[in-house]
Motif scaffolding. Structure first.
Motif, PDB file in Angstrom:
ATOM      1  N   VAL A  57     -12.464   5.491  -4.734  1.00  0.00           N
ATOM      2  CA  VAL A  57     -11.597   4.957  -5.794  1.00  0.00           C
ATOM      3  C   VAL A  57     -10.122   4.945  -5.359  1.00  0.00           C
ATOM      4  O   VAL A  57      -9.602   5.936  -4.858  1.00  0.00           O
ATOM      5  N   VAL A  58      -9.491   3.810  -5.531  1.00  0.00           N
ATOM      6  CA  VAL A  58      -8.048   3.638  -5.325  1.00  0.00           C
ATOM      7  C   VAL A  58      -7.503   2.923  -6.566  1.00  0.00           C
ATOM      8  O   VAL A  58      -8.271   2.506  -7.434  1.00  0.00           O
TER       9      VAL A  58
ATOM     10  N   ILE B 281      -5.026   7.944  -2.163  1.00  0.00           N
ATOM     11  CA  ILE B 281      -4.751   9.374  -2.324  1.00  0.00           C
ATOM     12  C   ILE B 281      -3.527   9.785  -1.494  1.00  0.00           C
ATOM     13  O   ILE B 281      -2.778  10.673  -1.899  1.00  0.00           O
ATOM     14  N   GLU B 282      -3.302   9.099  -0.369  1.00  0.00           N
ATOM     15  CA  GLU B 282      -2.153   9.443   0.471  1.00  0.00           C
ATOM     16  C   GLU B 282      -0.826   9.109  -0.214  1.00  0.00           C
ATOM     17  O   GLU B 282       0.223   9.625   0.190  1.00  0.00           O
ATOM     18  N   GLY B 283      -0.894   8.221  -1.224  1.00  0.00           N
ATOM     19  CA  GLY B 283       0.328   7.774  -1.873  1.00  0.00           C
ATOM     20  C   GLY B 283       0.694   8.561  -3.117  1.00  0.00           C
ATOM     21  O   GLY B 283       1.678   8.243  -3.796  1.00  0.00           O
TER      22      GLY B 283
ATOM     23  N   LEU C 265      -5.788   4.849   6.815  1.00  0.00           N
ATOM     24  CA  LEU C 265      -5.688   5.713   5.627  1.00  0.00           C
ATOM     25  C   LEU C 265      -7.092   6.220   5.280  1.00  0.00           C
ATOM     26  O   LEU C 265      -7.796   5.652   4.449  1.00  0.00           O
ATOM     27  N   THR C 266      -7.484   7.306   5.954  1.00  0.00           N
ATOM     28  CA  THR C 266      -8.867   7.755   5.842  1.00  0.00           C
ATOM     29  C   THR C 266      -9.087   8.723   4.679  1.00  0.00           C
ATOM     30  O   THR C 266     -10.168   9.292   4.548  1.00  0.00           O
ATOM     31  N   GLY C 267      -8.070   8.906   3.845  1.00  0.00           N
ATOM     32  CA  GLY C 267      -8.259   9.739   2.656  1.00  0.00           C
ATOM     33  C   GLY C 267      -9.196   9.089   1.658  1.00  0.00           C
ATOM     34  O   GLY C 267      -9.869   9.769   0.890  1.00  0.00           O
ATOM     35  N   THR C 268      -9.266   7.775   1.652  1.00  0.00           N
ATOM     36  CA  THR C 268     -10.206   7.058   0.794  1.00  0.00           C
ATOM     37  C   THR C 268     -11.575   7.113   1.466  1.00  0.00           C
ATOM     38  O   THR C 268     -11.734   6.613   2.583  1.00  0.00           O
ATOM     39  N   HIS C 269     -12.547   7.739   0.826  1.00  0.00           N
ATOM     40  CA  HIS C 269     -13.836   7.983   1.469  1.00  0.00           C
ATOM     41  C   HIS C 269     -14.874   6.925   1.119  1.00  0.00           C
ATOM     42  O   HIS C 269     -14.762   6.265   0.085  1.00  0.00           O
ATOM     43  N   VAL C 270     -15.859   6.793   1.999  1.00  0.00           N
ATOM     44  CA  VAL C 270     -17.030   5.976   1.701  1.00  0.00           C
ATOM     45  C   VAL C 270     -18.186   6.940   1.472  1.00  0.00           C
ATOM     46  O   VAL C 270     -18.577   7.666   2.387  1.00  0.00           O
ATOM     47  N   GLY C 271     -18.681   6.976   0.242  1.00  0.00           N
ATOM     48  CA  GLY C 271     -19.786   7.868  -0.065  1.00  0.00           C
ATOM     49  C   GLY C 271     -21.088   7.107  -0.054  1.00  0.00           C
ATOM     50  O   GLY C 271     -21.803   7.069   0.933  1.00  0.00           O
ATOM     51  N   CYS C 272     -21.376   6.443  -1.164  1.00  0.00           N
ATOM     52  CA  CYS C 272     -22.668   5.759  -1.296  1.00  0.00           C
ATOM     53  C   CYS C 272     -22.628   4.356  -0.734  1.00  0.00           C
ATOM     54  O   CYS C 272     -23.646   3.829  -0.311  1.00  0.00           O
TER      55      CYS C 272
ATOM     56  N   VAL D  35       0.859  -1.183   0.000  1.00  0.00           N
ATOM     57  CA  VAL D  35       0.000   0.000   0.000  1.00  0.00           C
ATOM     58  C   VAL D  35       0.896   1.234   0.000  1.00  0.00           C
ATOM     59  O   VAL D  35       1.707   1.412   0.916  1.00  0.00           O
ATOM     60  N   ASN D  36       0.763   2.029  -1.019  1.00  0.00           N
ATOM     61  CA  ASN D  36       1.577   3.244  -1.177  1.00  0.00           C
ATOM     62  C   ASN D  36       3.061   2.933  -1.018  1.00  0.00           C
ATOM     63  O   ASN D  36       3.808   3.653  -0.364  1.00  0.00           O
TER      64      ASN D  36
END
Lengths: 165, 263
Positions: free
Chosen positions: A50-51, A76-78, A34-41, A9-10
Motif C-alpha cells: 500500500v502506498v 513509507i520512505e516519505g 524504494l524497497t520499503g513498499t513490499h510485495v506480499g501476495c 514520489v515523496n
C-alpha cells in the motif's frame, strides 16, 4: 512498448522510461530503489504494497506506473521528516510493538495514515474493519490496532505536520 | 503480464476510436483487469485508460434519482453526500465493496461491464430500476446482465453513466467472503410504491431477481414476511466457499438482513 512516466514520489519529481506493463510497485522498488513498499501476495489481497496516490491508499501491485502519470505518490520512505523524526503513526507502531516480522508493516502504516486522515476519531472496531485490506501473516493484529488508535491520537496533536504531507 | 500498448484518451470520441483496435480493452480502475493480466488470462493489444475523460466522472442528482458517471470510483460513491441523501443504501453498498484500497481505484462502469457474478453493484443496478447509458444507447438495467461475466454491451461499446431511480426505501446486505471480499450472496431490496424488487448477486451465474421474496414483501413489507420463504437451489453456484443449497438458504437470510438496514 516503452513509455516515459513522470510523477512526484515523496515530494521529488521522477521521470523514467518504462515498459507500459510496469506495475507501480515494480516502478517504485526496481526503478527507484524504494524497497520499503513490499510485495506480499501480488494478488491485491494482502496490502503489503500500500502506498498513497494523491493522498489515498491504494495497492501498488494493482496499478500500472503509467496510470499514475502526473500524480503524487507517497511511500513509507516519505513519511518520516527530513531529519529522521518518525511520523506519529510510525512512532506509535514502534511504541506499541505493532509488528512481529515487520513484512506487512509498511502497508499497515500507510493504510492507517490514510484512514486517520479521513476519519480522525476511530473506535477499535472501526480500525479492525477498515484494515481488512491489510493482512498480517504473524496475526499480530492486537498490537497493530493499538498502534493505529494511539497513532490517530498523536496525529491529532500534530495537525500542521499531517496537513503538510 | 503480456505487453500491450497503453493509451489515456482525453475524450470519449478518442476512446471510442482507440477501442476499434483489434483486442483493445478498456481500463477502469483496473482492480479486476490488472490481476487478470498479471495471471496472463488475457492478452489485450491495447489498454485504453478512461481515467482522463471528465465526462465519465461524478455524481449528479437528476429528476427521480441519481446519475453516476461510469468512471466514478467506489469510494467517491460511498462518501458522496448526494448519494447518501438520495439513495443511502447505494452509498452503503459502494462503501463496502472490496477493501478500502480497492474502493479508491475501482469504478462503477468497470464493475458492471465486468459483470462478475459475485460483484456488489449488479444487485443495485437490477434493484433500482436503472438505465445504463452508453456511448450509443440506453440499456435498461433489467436487460444489462446476460450471464456470467456477460452483458448486453457490444465489444466496442463504452458505458458512460448509470441512472438510478430513487426508491421509497432500500437496503443491501451481503455475506462476504472474508478473503476476496466478494459477496458469497448479496441481496438488494428496493421498494417503489406497491412494487418491491429483490436483486440477488453472488448466488447464481449472474444477478437475478427473487420472485418469491418479492411477492412476499409486496404483500407484507416486513422482514418477518420472509420467514419460511425458500429459494430453489437449482442452478445456483456451488464452490469451495458454499454449496448451492447453502447459497439458497443465504438468499433469504440476507434479504431479511437487508430489510433490517432499510433507509
Amino acid at each position: 512498448m516503452p513509455s516515459r512516466v513522470t510523477m512526484t514520489v515523496n515530494g521529488k519529481t521522477v521521470s523514467r522510461e518504462v515498459e507500459e506493463r510496469t506495475l507501480l510497485v515494480t516502478f517504485l522498488r526496481d526503478h527507484l530503489g524504494l524497497t520499503g513498499t513490499h510485495v506480499g501476495c501480488d494478488t491485491s489481497q494482502c496490502g503489503a504494497c500500500v502506498v498513497h496516490i494523491d493522498g489515498r491508499s491504494v495497492k501498488a501491485c494493482t496499478a500500472l506506473a503509467v496510470q499514475v502519470e502526473g500524480c503524487s505518490v507517497t511511500t513509507i520512505e516519505g513519511l518520516a521528516a527530513a531529519d529522521g523524526t518518525l511520523h506519529p503513526m510510525q512512532a506509535a507502531f514502534r511504541e506499541h510493538h505493532g509488528l512481529q516480522c515487520g513484512f506487512c508493516t509498511p502497508g499497515m502504516v500507510m493504510s492507517a495514515v490514510d484512514l486517520v486522515r479521513e476519519t480522525p476519531d476511530l473506535t477499535e472496531q472501526e480500525v479492525r474493519n477498515a484494515l481488512d485490506g491489510n493482512i498480517c501473516r504473524c496475526t499480530g493484529y492486537h498490537n497493530i490496532v493499538k498502534a493505529v488508535l494511539a497513532g490517530a491520537e498523536a496525529m491529532k496533536a500534530e495537525p500542521s505536520r499531517i496537513a503538510a504531507e | 503480464m503480456y505487453a500491450f500498448s497503453y493509451q489515456r484518451p482525453k475524450t470519449l470520441a478518442e476512446a471510442a476510436n482507440a477501442l476499434k483496435a483489434e483486442d483493445a480493452k478498456l481500463l477502469g480502475g483496473g482492480q479486476t483487469l490488472l490481476p487478470t493480466l498479471k495471471q496472463r488470462l488475457a492478452r489485450p493489444s491495447d489498454l485504453i485508460d478512461l481515467s482522463a475523460i471528465p465526462d465519465l466522472k461524478g455524481v449528479r442528482e437528476v429528476a427521480g434519482g441519481l446519475e453516476i458517471g461510469a468512471f466514478t470510483r467506489h469510494a467517491e460513491v460511498g462518501q458522496s453526500e448526494v448519494v447518501r441523501r438520495v439513495i443511502p443504501a447505494l452509498a452503503g453498498l459502494a462503501g463496502n465493496i472490496g477493501d478500502r484500497q480497492v474502493r479508491h481505484m475501482g469504478t462503477l462502469g468497470g464493475s458492471i461491464a465486468n459483470a462478475d457474478p459475485a460483484a456488489d453493484y449488479p444487485a443495485a443496478v437490477v434493484a433500482l430500476k436503472t438505465v445504463v447509458v452508453t456511448d450509443r444507447r440506453e440499456i435498461p438495467g433489467d436487460d444489462f446482465f446476460t450471464g456470467m461475466f456477460e452483458t448486453a454491451l457490444q465489444p466496442d461499446e463504452i458505458v458512460t453513466a448509470v441512472r438510478f431511480t430513487k426508491p421509497d426505501q432500500a437496503g443491501y446486505a451481503k455475506f462476504r467472503n472474508p478473503a476476496s471480499r466478494y459477496a458469497v450472496v448479496g441481496v438488494f431490496v428496493a421498494k417503489f410504491g406497491a412494487e418491491v424488487r429483490v436483486a440477488v448477486t453472488g448466488a447464481g451465474p449472474s444477478v437475478f431477481r427473487a420472485d418469491a421474496l418479492e411477492a412476499a414483501l409486496a404483500a407484507d413489507f416486513r422482514a418477518e414476511a420472509l420467514d419460511g420463504v425458500a429459494v430453489d437451489a437449482d442452478g445456483l453456484n456451488a464452490d469451495i466457499h458454499a454449496s448451492a443449497e447453502y447459497r439458497a438458504h443465504l438468499v433469504t437470510v440476507m434479504a431479511k438482513r437487508a430489510m433490517g438496514t432499510l433507509e
